[in-house]
Every structure is written in structure tokens, then in C-alpha cells.
Design an enzyme around this catalytic site. Sequence first.
Site, PDB file in Angstrom:
ATOM      1  N   GLY A   1       0.761  -1.240   0.000  1.00 56.44           N
ATOM      2  CA  GLY A   1       0.000   0.000   0.000  1.00 56.44           C
ATOM      3  C   GLY A   1       0.789   1.286   0.000  1.00 56.44           C
ATOM      4  O   GLY A   1       0.205   2.362  -0.177  1.00 56.44           O
TER       5      GLY A   1
ATOM      6  N   PRO B   1       4.761  -5.070  -0.631  1.00 59.24           N
ATOM      7  CA  PRO B   1       4.695  -3.913  -1.526  1.00 59.24           C
ATOM      8  C   PRO B   1       4.532  -4.332  -2.982  1.00 59.24           C
ATOM      9  O   PRO B   1       5.105  -5.337  -3.408  1.00 59.24           O
ATOM     10  CB  PRO B   1       6.054  -3.234  -1.325  1.00 59.24           C
TER      11      PRO B   1
ATOM     12  N   CYS C   1     -13.499   2.830 -28.660  1.00 54.27           N
ATOM     13  CA  CYS C   1     -14.781   3.494 -28.834  1.00 54.27           C
ATOM     14  C   CYS C   1     -15.491   3.682 -27.504  1.00 54.27           C
ATOM     15  O   CYS C   1     -16.519   3.041 -27.226  1.00 54.27           O
ATOM     16  CB  CYS C   1     -15.640   2.691 -29.802  1.00 54.27           C
TER      17      CYS C   1
HETATM   18  C1  LIG Z   1      -2.903  -5.167  -3.848  1.00 60.41           C
HETATM   19  C2  LIG Z   1      -2.340  -5.767  -2.631  1.00 60.41           C
HETATM   20  C3  LIG Z   1      -1.022  -5.502  -2.246  1.00 60.41           C
HETATM   21  C4  LIG Z   1      -0.136  -4.539  -2.975  1.00 60.41           C
HETATM   22  O1  LIG Z   1      -0.612  -3.225  -2.916  1.00 60.41           O
HETATM   23  P1  LIG Z   1       0.313  -2.008  -3.388  1.00 60.41           P
HETATM   24  O2  LIG Z   1      -0.532  -0.829  -3.151  1.00 60.41           O
HETATM   25  O3  LIG Z   1       0.617  -2.221  -4.825  1.00 60.41           O
HETATM   26  O4  LIG Z   1       1.533  -2.028  -2.547  1.00 60.41           O
HETATM   27  C5  LIG Z   1      -0.531  -6.148  -1.143  1.00 60.41           C
HETATM   28  N1  LIG Z   1      -1.300  -7.009  -0.423  1.00 60.41           N
HETATM   29  C6  LIG Z   1      -2.574  -7.280  -0.759  1.00 60.41           C
HETATM   30  C7  LIG Z   1      -3.358  -8.226   0.058  1.00 60.41           C
HETATM   31  C8  LIG Z   1      -3.139  -6.671  -1.869  1.00 60.41           C
HETATM   32  O5  LIG Z   1      -4.413  -6.922  -2.187  1.00 60.41           O
END
Ligand SMILES: *Cc1c(COP(=O)(O)O)cnc(C)c1O
Length: 421
Positions: free
Chosen positions: A241, A276, A345
Site C-alpha cells: 500500500g 509492496p 470506442c
Molecule cells: C494489492 C495488494 C497488495 C499490494 O498493494 P500495493 O498498493 O501495490 O503495494 C498487497 N497485499 C494485498 C493483500 C493486496 O491486495
Amino acid sequence: MKDDIFYYKDGELYCEQVPIRKIASKTGTPVYCYSYSHLVSRFRAYEEAFGQTPHLVCFAVKANSNLAVLNTLGELGAGADIVSGGELFRALKAGIPAGRIVYSGVGKTRSEMAYALKEDILMFNVESMEELEVIDAVASREKKKARIAIRVNPDVDPKTHPYISTGLKKNKFGLSIEQALDAYRKASRRSWLEVTGIAFHIGSQILETDPFVHAFEKIKILLEKLQSEGINPSYVDLGGGLGISYHGESPPEPEDYVSSILKRASGLSQTIIMEPGRAICGNSGVLVTRLLYTKKNSLKTFYVVDAAMNDLGRPSLYDAYHEIRPVHERPGADNITVDVVGPICETGDFLARDRDLPILSPGELLTVMSAGAYGFTMSSNYNSRPRAAEVMVRGSRFEIIRQRETYEDLIRGETIPQWED
Ligand SMILES: *Cc1c(COP(=O)(O)O)cnc(C)c1O
């Protein structure tokens, strides 16, 4: 940091030491280009921040699942965070050991679970009571103990786009802290389940450390409660995240983020996992496209390019901003405000709106920046457009790591029934 990797020299844009023009002339457009060095340095930033503290960085495969990208990270010690059987297949093919793979997602099927069990992945991050029952049943049928974590929804606001926040009560992900406690009690009594971890993931493109710290504090309280009941997970998985800079944002660097967590983890005996995705590969990649037409009406000017929402969906889906740079600098050229749109489109088919760009002529190349995460992986064949090629650049070399799809690829697996009346 992306400016050391993607920069202008002698009037044209480079990726590492390769002119983008050279790549485009070899592969055609649209093409995704990923920088090997950038991937490596982003992954190492996490590794170095952890230092000697036990940890596992599981790259989120959904952000960029090309085998070459996964292999690059796997060679450096990365694990994988997967959300489907297909992603498991890719991670294993790329050489990531099953013992470094965690499996998230609210809708794992029995056959996906059986596959992951057979491969002996590190753990399943379980997202519901029903899923827990199904994993137990599959494990007992396969005669193989399933290592599990419960994905807890800590109910903190990551202050990001509503489509990519996942740790609020109203989101579909994880179990509330109270439900999680129940799930752990239940799991700890099942002989085919082994409580291995505790997990959360609060959202994506998060630009401060506070929401992570807040969630981590809540999880630590739950962890203490579990331990007081004799339930001892060995991993704490904080999910992914961490955001990146698309347009002047200043997200925490991995080292700031990791150290803010480690500061609050002293006394913790668990191994920390992070997942990550974007923070590793987002600014490692760009999408290169060619200007097909310019057109103007009384209100707007459009640059029609050969990449579209099927290649890069983020602008249409989330109204996301991606910087756009001309591959050839145009010093002294006047700027004009344009919408950069694709051939699809749909009115929603745009890569940028109301953007100031130099006045360009058809045939010129443009680069859509920060496209290394959730770019190719979200692409589709909408409008029967073959998916783009992918290239990896390393120093002065580059390799095609995925061929552009062909028309034959488009119809692979389709048949016309021979009805007999
Ligand atoms: C999407 C996701 C991630 C990665 O998220 P990022 O924002 O790309 O770091 C990590 N863990 C889980 C469970 C996810 O769904």
C-alpha cells in the site's frame, strides 16, 4: 528517483542507457519498458531498511506479474503475495520458492487452495469464516496441514482513493478484530490448520506512514490477546500500500516507512512480512505510445495515440494522473492543452485530460510515466486490441520480455460450433 532512470540526454528520453526511441523502433508501439536497476534499488531499499531484523518482503504479483520482473525480484530474495492460482503458477515459474509465497484474496476456490497446498506455500491469508472452513476441508482431504493467517480489517482510514482503500468496515476485505478473534480460536482447535500469521492490508497509494502505524498498533493489541490464549502466530503481515509519486506527491520512502514500523515492533518475536507492489515497480516502468492524429474542435484539442484504456486502465478507472513526456524534447515549441486519448470506442478512453504538452506532429513518440504497476497487469483485449509488448532495460541492453500479442492470440481457444440441426 525515477529521474535518474528516465531522463533526457541530447534531446531525447532514455531509460537507463537506452534511448526510448530505439526500443520503440525495435518493438513498435505501444510498449511497456521496465528498468531493471530501478526495480532492484526499490527492492533493496526495503531489504536495507530491515537490516538484520527478521523479515520477508513479498512482492504483490498483481502489480506486475511479468516473469522477468518476478524473477529479478525473486533472485534478490523477494517472496510473492499472490491472489489467484494463476499468480501462484507465475511466481513458481519465475523461480520464487513456495516457502516465500503468501496467498491473499476474498475468493479463493477449492482447486486453487489444493494447488497452493500441494506446492506448500508459506501461508493462506484467510478473509472469512466460510473460507476458513473450506481451507480446513481441503487440507484434510489433501492430508496436508494448511498454514493460515487471518486477514484482519483494522478499520483505519488510509486516506486514499475510495476504490483502493481496503481496511475500512465498509470494504469487503478481512474480518473485524472481534470476528478475527473467533476465527483464531476456531482455527487453533482444527488439526488440519496451523495458525502461522496475522495479516492486514489497508489500501493502496497511501502517502503517509500514520495509517500503517495506526493499523499496526491495533494488530499488536489483538496479537497480545491471542498470545494470552496460547495462540502464537509467527508472522505479522502488514500488507502493501505504500504510495509513489505520480505527480509531485511525496510519499514516505520505504526506509522511513519500515523504520516507523520497526520502532514500534521492539519486543515483537514475530517475523514481519510486507507486501509492496506499486512502491517497488510503479516508477520502474513507462508505457511508450505513438501519436496517430491530432484533432481539434471548438472546445478541445485531442492527441489520438496508439495506446488506450485497454493498455493502461488507471486514468479511466480511477481518474489517475500519469505524467506524459514527449520522447523527443521540443525546446522552444509552444505548449497546447490537450486530451490524450486512445483509439477505443469509449468516451472514457483517455490517458490524460487537459494536459499541457508541446505542439507535436503525428508519428512522434510519447511516454506515459509511472506505468510499471497496475499497467500491463490490468490490460485487456477490449476492442480486439492485441496486448502491448513488454521490454526490460538493464544498463545499455534491453530484452523483449513479452512479445506483442498477435491476431491469432486474440482468437486462441475460440471455436465456432458446428450445429447439426
Ligand atoms: C494489492 C495488494 C497488495 C499490494 O498493494 P500495493 O498498493 O501495490 O503495494 C498487497 N497485499 C494485498 C493483500 C493486496 O491486495
